[in-house]
Design a protein around this motif. Structure first.
Motif, PDB file in Angstrom:
ATOM      1  N   ASN A 172      -4.868   6.624 -22.713  1.00  9.46           N
ATOM      2  CA  ASN A 172      -3.950   7.353 -23.600  1.00  9.46           C
ATOM      3  C   ASN A 172      -4.181   7.030 -25.075  1.00  9.46           C
ATOM      4  OD1 ASN A 172      -2.936   4.748 -23.680  1.00  9.46           O
ATOM      5  ND2 ASN A 172      -0.777   5.382 -23.578  1.00  9.46           N
ATOM      6  N   ALA A 210       1.469   2.960 -21.095  1.00  8.98           N
ATOM      7  CA  ALA A 210       2.386   3.276 -22.191  1.00  8.98           C
ATOM      8  C   ALA A 210       3.551   2.298 -22.211  1.00  8.98           C
ATOM      9  CB  ALA A 210       2.893   4.714 -22.078  1.00  8.98           C
ATOM     10  N   THR A 230      -3.653   1.083 -29.829  1.00 11.70           N
ATOM     11  CA  THR A 230      -2.607   1.993 -30.303  1.00 11.70           C
ATOM     12  C   THR A 230      -2.680   2.209 -31.811  1.00 11.70           C
ATOM     13  OG1 THR A 230      -0.970   0.229 -30.654  1.00 11.70           O
ATOM     14  CG2 THR A 230      -1.043   1.246 -28.453  1.00 11.70           C
TER      15      THR A 230
END
Length: 239
Positions: free
Chosen positions: A151, A90, A132
């Motif tokens: 993620n 992240a 992302t």
């Protein structure tokens, strides 16, 4: 084509990043290409790539993941600099997004036509930018690491993706390539993978000369991969 260059400050909170921008002395705005560095930091290698992109008519922007344009002194320090970003993807993704925002603020950049390329660790960085869902035209990974971040599951990838990979890269086994292909397909990406035979990791880097580590410069693969990137950029920036 005459090329100008300068450094560009941008920030992640109190952390100052120092990018390097190269651009042609020609009417603006122009498409821009982020250049993500290897584990050693924003070295001359990526600044030279930014200049080479400027010679092609683009704005080249060598970004700074580590802050203060920090450069490692060798493998041990390079690994220490890179490891926090491998452990916290992240953080890596935020730094990539900040670099993207910084390049879009430049007066010579066509904000609607931005892409990203990266080398080794930088290849992982540009793939994570695409993962992302970032609004970029495309990303190119040169002998990049391919492991997913954990993620971004379920995200759609709008960027076109080009992966340039050495078949004999010991850091990226065939299983990782197949897994990436599956991941990109499930994310709806327009993707390509070019695999170069008899080619190890870091094949674009003339200083890579350690077969025991699996890092070996391969001038033919370097030439072929740069040409593939040029064709890819022409395609994604043409519309």
């Amino acid at each position: 084509m005459s090329v100008q260059s300068r450094e560009v400050e941008y920030f992640d909170g109190a952390v100052r990043m120092v990018g390097f921008v190269a651009f042609p002395e020609a009417p603006a705005p122009r498409p821009a290409v982020l250049v993500a560095h290897m584990w050693g930091g924003r070295e001359a290698f990526v600044c030279d790539k930014a200049k080479a992109l400027a010679e092609l008519g683009y704005v080249g922007f060598a970004l700074d993941l580590y802050g203060e344009a920090r450069v490692g002194s060798g493998p041990e320090e390079n690994a220490r600099l890179m490891q926090p970003f491998l452990e916290d993807r992240a953080l890596l993704q935020r730094r990539m997004q900040l670099a993207l925002a910084a390049v879009r603020r430049l007066e010579m950049v066509d904000k609607e036509r931005v892409a990203a390329i990266g080398f080794c660790f930088g290849g992982l960085c540009v793939l994570d930018l695409a993962r992302t869902g970032a609004d970029v035209r495309g990303v190119v990974s040169f002998h990049g690491l391919l492991k997913p971040p954990g993620n971004t599951q379920g995200n759609r990838i709008s960027a076109k993706v080009l992966v340039l990979h050495g078949h004999d890269d010991p850091m990226v086994p065939v299983e990782d390539v197949v897994a990436l292909e599956r991941e990109l397909t499930e994310a709806g990406a327009d993707w390509q993978v070019h695999v170069y035979g008899h080619t190890m990791h870091a094949f674009t880097n003339p200083r890579a000369n350690d077969p025991s580590l699996g890092t070996v410069y391969h001038p033919v693969a370097e030439r072929r991969s740069w040409l593939a990137m040029r064709n890819f950029l022409e395609e994604i920036f043409s519309s």
